[in-house]
Write a protein that holds these residues in place. Sequence first.
Motif: not given
Lengths: 299, 568
Positions: A9, A45, A48, A50-51, A66-67, A72, A77, A81
């Motif tokens: 990435k 990420k 999970a 997300i990215l 992914w998708e 999911k 995740f 924060f």
Amino acid sequence: MIQLVDVTKTFDRFAAVKGANMMVPKGAIYGLLGPNGAGKTTLLKMMAGILRQDRGTITVDGEDVWENVRVKQRLLFLPDFVYFFPHATIRQMADFYEQLYPSFSRGRFTELRSAFSLDVDQKIQQFSKGMQRQAAFWLAFSVQPDVLIMDEPLDGLDAFVRRHVKQLLIEEVAEREMTVVISSHNLRELEDLCDIVGLMAQGTVRMERDLNELRAGMHKIQVAFRGGFPSELAERLDIVHREERGSIVLLVVRGEKRSIEETVSSFAPLILDVLPLSLEEIFVYEMGDVVDVRETVVG
Amino acid sequence: MSAKRLSANRAMWTQNVRQIGWIAIIHLLLWLAAIVLPIGLSYSQYDPKVGNVPQWKNVYYISNGFETLIAWLVPILAAAGVLRYMHEKRSADFIHSLPIRRTELLVGQVLFGWMLLIVPLAVTALAAIGCLYGLDLPWPIGAADVGRWFGETLVMETVIFAFSIVIGVLVGQSVLHIVLTNIFLVFPAGIMVLMFSNLSLLLYGFPDMYYLSSELEQWVMPIRYAMLTDQAMSAGEIGMLLLLSLLFFGLSIWLYERRPTEAAGQALAFSVLRPLFVYGVAFCSWLVGGFYFGNVESKWSWTVFGYISFSLIGYAIAQMVIAKTWRVFHRWKGYIAFAGAMGVICLLVHLDPLGYEQRVPALADIKQVYFGQSTMNFEHPEMIGRSFQEVDQFLRSQDNIKAVRAFHEQLVHDQPSPPRFANIRTVVIGYVLKDGTRLLRRYVVPIEPYMPYFQRIMGSKEYKQQYYLLLRPGGYSPIRQVTIRNVETGRAEVVLAEPKEIESFVQALKQDLWNEPVEDIIGGGRAWQGNIELLQSDGDSFSLPLDEYNLHVRQWLEERHMWEKIEK
């Protein structure tokens, strides 16, 4: 089972993850260790969904993340924060999770209410940082995911809550075979929690070890011989580290405990003590080849 | 869609209601204030004795400017609201970790946003109809008008909303989302204005106004909305705008599927857009600089200063927005390359390799010439001849064709650039050639040095005859009455009603008009001694000044001892 193959990435021109490989067996607690900026968060990420990775594959039980709604729905995740909708209460967030995750359990949510003594109708944003994190754990455990991915989750929790959460986590894994990936920059935080530890540095997973195997495969012994340490013994043992304190020699040796004892005993030592080796020490010796990162995670 | 998926959408909608449901309330209150409240107020202020029914031709008359503002800004606000989740880092991570496919997520959000628009509009429409029929007053508008307003406003809000959704997916910050949507809403017209007005700086004689007047503003949605007062949408326009909305919607889904989550907080979501953004902003501010300084100070040094300073500022701001820091001053190389390229382009245009500036058609090719001040009437000859004094004219006599062409040649040769506040006059010269080709130029000319040229054209019989309504054959209906009024008091000092008297007076007046010097036509700054008002048989009247050049009229009045009344 989570599998990452050659995952890369890049943000703009900065390569955050470079060809990372990783394998998390079902029901394992995987500790992802690494200094700040090693690419842990980016990797999690991606795991999970997300990215999106630029290259490589990320699969959960053989399916791309992914998708993929099916994957999911079984995966949760917990970011470093934690995020809640503005002005939301725990009750509202629970309703939200319930509508999104089929595995969400009302019963479990109510059950855990005593474990986390938080007001379900107060706005979460009015909570302290540590309380917000507890709220996140509460919701996460109520979702009952098959895969729980957590980024530095124990930061900001006091020792009591930390132990409590760890306990819940271990129970959950034991009862439901939940798979957990947990990142940290501090080895001690994961010591009594993880089955597998992966060490990440500069965007790649440098090594992956089963902690039980590690523990079984490395020992610290204290020996003393009349007439000094026999050189023949040094050849027969896989010595990682050697330290002499007068006539007593301290060795860190790779190998099974019994065979080490037998080998040493055959040289008739005056003293032979097998001492416990902390995870920290194992890492210090095991990571000889990744010296650059060793200090930061063991610190 | 399965029950589970519906449940996922319901979860998002519940959340949307909590977070951005207030937009619908604001939307509703604004429309109520704009439409329903004035209806109620008119009712309460109605006095049957006075009969003060509001003069609304349609719903847009109720509070036009305010209505435009709502239809323009609320859809952008709604778009910013429903896409906020992808513009903030933590919420972007959270939402994209949830088990919802991106398409499904965006479709849900867009539908919700659209509800924020349509529901308040429908409620307002119903409330307005209820008031119009419930409150007993001879209202000038009815349900059909409200229906038209509802349909058109919904179409307009939808297209602005859909457009804003595309912009929102392209950017990574809510503030930039709102700002850029507004910029791009005026972009189609704005960029044309800038390009044409800059062309007129670089190309001497380029008639920028001519191109600018051609219905550009229709493409600026808020302006189009404001125009709905007098120009309803056709079915074709409605269809086109709805199709456009659908295209925007499809495009946003296509883009969103490719949009990286980490774009949250960045200026632009796609890195390929960055150079486009930086140089686009630099280009536009280059044009703005030229536009501003070129129009304020028509000196070359100032225009160049405008180009450089504005584009540099634009470039730096764009870089700051992208990099999210003030410290972008090390990135000057891109600007040098840009300024160099723009300099070359501008120089090329200015050097005019196609011979645009020098082109004066051969005399033999010209069918007719156009001479006047407005570029618009060249394209709309039907507009010519409506005023009492018609400056814009097509001329067909050989003498005038020669005269206009000679003036044009002289201007092309001299290329005068008078200072802004000098004694100047806009000169528009157009040609219609025998092969149908048209050519139009616009110049700003100092009057004194070119007076002979003005005199030759405007003093000609052909020009004067078309200039004054009174001199046009069949230009006016028979005059029934002539009134000469005092300029200050407006009192009628002389009134002629006898047909013979009128006829002889008008002859004297025509004499004066034929003799009027061109300086007077151009200058206009003469002292009026009275106002001659001519009432035609069709009830229309028109007036002419009585001034020092009206020698025949004065003589006529003096002979009949009427002059004293005016003199005193």
